[in-house]
Scaffold this motif. Structure first.
Motif, PDB file in Angstrom:
ATOM      1  N   TYR A   1       2.008   5.074   5.867  1.00  0.00           N
ATOM      2  CA  TYR A   1       2.312   4.455   4.578  1.00  0.00           C
ATOM      3  C   TYR A   1       3.401   5.260   3.879  1.00  0.00           C
ATOM      4  O   TYR A   1       3.541   6.463   4.123  1.00  0.00           O
TER       5      TYR A   1
ATOM      6  N   GLN B   1       0.849  -1.179   0.000  1.00  0.00           N
ATOM      7  CA  GLN B   1       0.000   0.000   0.000  1.00  0.00           C
ATOM      8  C   GLN B   1       0.893   1.240   0.000  1.00  0.00           C
ATOM      9  O   GLN B   1       1.823   1.345   0.805  1.00  0.00           O
TER      10      GLN B   1
ATOM     11  N   LEU C   1      -4.677   6.286  -1.874  1.00  0.00           N
ATOM     12  CA  LEU C   1      -4.053   5.104  -1.299  1.00  0.00           C
ATOM     13  C   LEU C   1      -4.323   3.940  -2.235  1.00  0.00           C
ATOM     14  O   LEU C   1      -5.476   3.628  -2.533  1.00  0.00           O
TER      15      LEU C   1
ATOM     16  N   ARG D   1      -2.265   0.145  -4.171  1.00  0.00           N
ATOM     17  CA  ARG D   1      -1.157  -0.797  -4.172  1.00  0.00           C
ATOM     18  C   ARG D   1      -0.174  -0.413  -5.269  1.00  0.00           C
ATOM     19  O   ARG D   1      -0.565  -0.019  -6.358  1.00  0.00           O
TER      20      ARG D   1
END
Length: 85
Positions: free
Chosen positions: A43, A11, A24, A26
């Protein structure tokens, strides 16, 4: 997936500085800089110049070409000897 040949997917927050929004999702990209997301988790963050929030194609700000005006300007510049369709 074979871990030896495939990169690690994680992420990542992509932050569009022009529009002031963040996404947000992958990605295999990584960054040393971290940001806390809405769920309280930190993140990696990657700053981008353009995203769907700021690109003129998605925001409706793209320029419409005036093709008729360009054709008339061409005929004025190069004369009436050019056949019109």
């Amino acid at each position: 997936m074979n871990t030896r040949i495939h990169p690690v997917s994680r992420q990542v927050v992509f932050r569009d500085r022009a529009a002031g929004v963040a996404f947000l999702m992958r990605s295999t990209a990584d960054s040393d800089e971290r940001v806390e997301w809405q769920d309280g988790t930190a993140y990696p963050v990657i700053d981008v110049e353009t995203s769907s929030a700021s690109h003129p194609f998605y925001t409706g700000g793209r320029q419409v070409l005036d093709t008729a005006g360009r054709v008339d300007r061409f005929h004025r510049r190069y004369g009436a000897g050019v056949p019109r369709s």
